[in-house]
Design a protein around this motif. Structure first.
Motif, PDB file in Angstrom:
ATOM      1  N   LEU A  91      -3.302   9.653  -4.203  1.00 32.44           N
ATOM      2  CA  LEU A  91      -3.976  10.344  -3.110  1.00 32.44           C
ATOM      3  C   LEU A  91      -2.968  11.117  -2.278  1.00 32.44           C
ATOM      4  CD1 LEU A  91      -3.354   8.452  -0.358  1.00 32.44           C
ATOM      5  CD2 LEU A  91      -5.001   6.985  -1.511  1.00 32.44           C
ATOM      6  N   ASN A  92      -3.465  12.168  -1.650  1.00 29.19           N
ATOM      7  CA  ASN A  92      -2.610  13.059  -0.854  1.00 29.19           C
ATOM      8  C   ASN A  92      -3.430  13.564   0.334  1.00 29.19           C
ATOM      9  OD1 ASN A  92      -0.897  14.978   0.204  1.00 29.19           O
ATOM     10  ND2 ASN A  92      -0.631  16.136  -1.688  1.00 29.19           N
ATOM     11  N   PRO A  96      -4.270  15.069  10.680  1.00 31.99           N
ATOM     12  CA  PRO A  96      -4.838  13.749  10.427  1.00 31.99           C
ATOM     13  C   PRO A  96      -6.044  13.854   9.495  1.00 31.99           C
ATOM     14  CG  PRO A  96      -5.628  14.590  12.529  1.00 31.99           C
ATOM     15  CD  PRO A  96      -4.685  15.633  11.976  1.00 31.99           C
ATOM     16  N   ALA A  97      -6.186  12.846   8.642  1.00 31.48           N
ATOM     17  CA  ALA A  97      -7.347  12.735   7.754  1.00 31.48           C
ATOM     18  C   ALA A  97      -7.611  11.252   7.534  1.00 31.48           C
ATOM     19  CB  ALA A  97      -7.102  13.443   6.432  1.00 31.48           C
ATOM     20  N   ASP A  98      -8.685  10.772   8.093  1.00 25.82           N
ATOM     21  CA  ASP A  98      -9.062   9.358   8.035  1.00 25.82           C
ATOM     22  C   ASP A  98      -9.980   9.165   6.842  1.00 25.82           C
ATOM     23  OD1 ASP A  98     -10.305   6.859   8.408  1.00 25.82           O
ATOM     24  OD2 ASP A  98     -10.077   6.980  10.573  1.00 25.82           O
ATOM     25  N   THR A  99      -9.458   8.501   5.820  1.00 26.02           N
ATOM     26  CA  THR A  99     -10.228   8.321   4.599  1.00 26.02           C
ATOM     27  C   THR A  99     -10.101   6.879   4.129  1.00 26.02           C
ATOM     28  OG1 THR A  99     -10.554   9.158   2.344  1.00 26.02           O
ATOM     29  CG2 THR A  99      -8.305   9.174   3.188  1.00 26.02           C
ATOM     30  N   ALA A 187       9.199   2.676   3.955  1.00 25.44           N
ATOM     31  CA  ALA A 187      10.284   2.934   3.006  1.00 25.44           C
ATOM     32  C   ALA A 187       9.792   3.616   1.738  1.00 25.44           C
ATOM     33  CB  ALA A 187      10.985   1.621   2.657  1.00 25.44           C
ATOM     34  N   VAL A 188       8.487   3.511   1.439  1.00 26.70           N
ATOM     35  CA  VAL A 188       7.993   4.071   0.172  1.00 26.70           C
ATOM     36  C   VAL A 188       6.968   5.180   0.353  1.00 26.70           C
ATOM     37  CG1 VAL A 188       8.454   1.938  -1.097  1.00 26.70           C
ATOM     38  CG2 VAL A 188       6.189   2.288  -0.068  1.00 26.70           C
ATOM     39  N   TRP A 189       6.389   5.318   1.546  1.00 28.08           N
ATOM     40  CA  TRP A 189       5.351   6.340   1.732  1.00 28.08           C
ATOM     41  C   TRP A 189       5.961   7.737   1.713  1.00 28.08           C
ATOM     42  CZ3 TRP A 189       0.238   6.619   1.472  1.00 28.08           C
ATOM     43  CH2 TRP A 189      -0.404   7.742   1.990  1.00 28.08           C
ATOM     44  N   ARG A 190       5.316   8.659   0.993  1.00 24.76           N
ATOM     45  CA  ARG A 190       5.791  10.030   0.876  1.00 24.76           C
ATOM     46  C   ARG A 190       4.889  10.935   1.730  1.00 24.76           C
ATOM     47  NH1 ARG A 190       6.799   7.925  -4.442  1.00 24.76           N
ATOM     48  NH2 ARG A 190       4.696   8.450  -5.154  1.00 24.76           N
ATOM     49  N   TRP A 191       5.463  11.535   2.751  1.00 20.90           N
ATOM     50  CA  TRP A 191       4.726  12.335   3.730  1.00 20.90           C
ATOM     51  C   TRP A 191       4.158  13.610   3.095  1.00 20.90           C
ATOM     52  CZ3 TRP A 191       2.400  12.398   8.232  1.00 20.90           C
ATOM     53  CH2 TRP A 191       2.260  13.591   8.955  1.00 20.90           C
ATOM     54  N   LEU A 192       2.849  13.830   3.284  1.00 17.42           N
ATOM     55  CA  LEU A 192       2.154  15.013   2.783  1.00 17.42           C
ATOM     56  C   LEU A 192       2.473  15.277   1.319  1.00 17.42           C
ATOM     57  CD1 LEU A 192       2.362  17.459   5.838  1.00 17.42           C
ATOM     58  CD2 LEU A 192       0.639  15.713   5.311  1.00 17.42           C
ATOM     59  N   ASP A 264      -9.520  21.521   9.715  1.00 18.37           N
ATOM     60  CA  ASP A 264      -9.265  22.114   8.396  1.00 18.37           C
ATOM     61  C   ASP A 264      -8.656  21.117   7.414  1.00 18.37           C
ATOM     62  OD1 ASP A 264      -6.847  21.849   9.663  1.00 18.37           O
ATOM     63  OD2 ASP A 264      -6.101  23.839   9.138  1.00 18.37           O
ATOM     64  N   ALA A 265      -8.735  19.829   7.713  1.00 15.78           N
ATOM     65  CA  ALA A 265      -8.070  18.816   6.888  1.00 15.78           C
ATOM     66  C   ALA A 265      -8.815  18.569   5.582  1.00 15.78           C
ATOM     67  CB  ALA A 265      -7.924  17.512   7.663  1.00 15.78           C
ATOM     68  N   ALA A 266      -8.065  18.050   4.619  1.00 15.90           N
ATOM     69  CA  ALA A 266      -8.625  17.642   3.332  1.00 15.90           C
ATOM     70  C   ALA A 266      -7.886  16.406   2.862  1.00 15.90           C
ATOM     71  CB  ALA A 266      -8.481  18.762   2.298  1.00 15.90           C
ATOM     72  N   CYS A 267      -8.529  15.665   1.982  1.00 14.73           N
ATOM     73  CA  CYS A 267      -7.830  14.615   1.236  1.00 14.73           C
ATOM     74  C   CYS A 267      -8.069  14.861  -0.242  1.00 14.73           C
ATOM     75  CB  CYS A 267      -8.313  13.223   1.634  1.00 14.73           C
ATOM     76  SG  CYS A 267      -7.270  11.912   0.916  1.00 14.73           S
ATOM     77  N   ARG A 268      -7.078  14.509  -1.043  1.00 10.86           N
ATOM     78  CA  ARG A 268      -7.111  14.776  -2.474  1.00 10.86           C
ATOM     79  C   ARG A 268      -6.884  13.467  -3.236  1.00 10.86           C
ATOM     80  NH1 ARG A 268      -4.360  17.446   0.813  1.00 10.86           N
ATOM     81  NH2 ARG A 268      -4.818  19.652   1.211  1.00 10.86           N
TER      82      ARG A 268
END
Length: 277
Positions: A91-92, A96-99, A187-192, A264-268
């Motif tokens: 997921l990406n 903010p995008a609350d999913t 330590a492991v989360w990759r931003w955007l 204008d947010a999206a989640c993928r």
């Protein structure tokens, strides 16, 4: 059994679009819209008209509000039900995008267990929320944006209780059988960028575990959970032993407004694979 794809990478075959709805706070309890009175009087009608926009772009499912900035969300729900399984996906989300990913979800109401991907101020990722199951909030930590000198979000950091919109408390972590530290997550989360999520769900009263980028984040047992307005027997009878899986585009509710989902947010989501257990 082997993993099977839930998404063919081309279209939404096997999935259906449904509006974001509310319902009782727990089985047989009061309705959310009767308790939270700040919602517009015609919320249910408008939500049904704006079920979020779902598309396939570059091999990924993309969810946005419909129209952009409308404030109304929705779900993309599997046509098939699943009982015990292991689910992997990438997921990406924008900021903010609350999913989130809903498990054992009923098709006719909002009830089910949600694996949170609250990629917004005072959110949590990898924990759980009991949608219509007592609204328990079982999370290991809370997050917010790290800002640069111009005030732009450039990453995640631990939420500050002094400025939190939804303060983290030790009681929320105590609902979990396992809770990672916020440092282990950061330590492991990759931003955007793309991040992997693995979910294991087993049992009539499901025991659910999550991993982000192969780091174990949280574990909850709905057979032993003790929380206000949560009744394990009533929930098990209400949800049954199998349910749908759903992806969420959140609405802009009265609590956080556009801090929950930017206009204008999206989640993928991509590479959704499921192995039945």
């Amino acid at each position: 059994m082997d993993f099977e794809p839930l998404f063919n990478g081309k279209d939404l075959t096997g999935w259906s679009v449904i509006p974001r709805s509310y319902g009782t706070i727990w089985p047989g309890g009061p309705d959310v819209l009767d308790v939270v009175t700040d919602f517009p009087a015609d919320y249910a009608e408008q939500a049904a008209l704006h079920p979020a926009a779902w598309s396939v772009e570059d091999g990924a499912i993309v969810g946005r509000q419909q129209p952009l900035g409308s404030g109304y969300g929705g779900y993309l729900i599997t046509d098939e039900k699943y009982g015990d399984f292991e689910l992997t996906l990438e997921l990406n989300p924008d900021w903010p995008a609350d999913t989130g990913i809903m498990l054992r979800r009923r098709p006719d109401s909002w009830h089910g267990l949600q694996v949170l991907v609250d990629h917004r101020h005072s959110g949590s990722i990898g924990g759980f929320f009991g949608n219509g199951l007592g609204s328990f909030h079982a999370v290991p930590f809370a997050l917010t944006a790290q800002l640069d000198s111009a005030g732009n979000a450039i990453g995640l950091r631990e939420d500050d209780p002094a400025t939190s919109a939804e303060p983290f408390t030790p009681a929320k972590a105590e609902l979990l059988d396992y809770a990672a530290t916020v440092d282990e997550f950061l330590a492991v989360w990759r931003w955007l960028d793309w991040n992997s999520l693995r979910i294991r769900c087993v049992g009539e009263r499901p025991h659910v575990t999550t991993w982000i980028n192969d780091v174990k984040i949280a574990e909850v047992d709905l057979a032993t959970l003790t929380a206000p307005n949560y009744d394990a027997d009533a929930v098990a009878a209400f949800l049954g032993t199998a349910g749908h899986i759903a992806l969420e585009v959140h609405d802009n509710d009265p609590v956080l407004g556009t801090d929950r989902w930017a206009p204008d947010a999206a989640c993928r989501w991509r590479n959704l694979m499921l192995r039945r257990l």
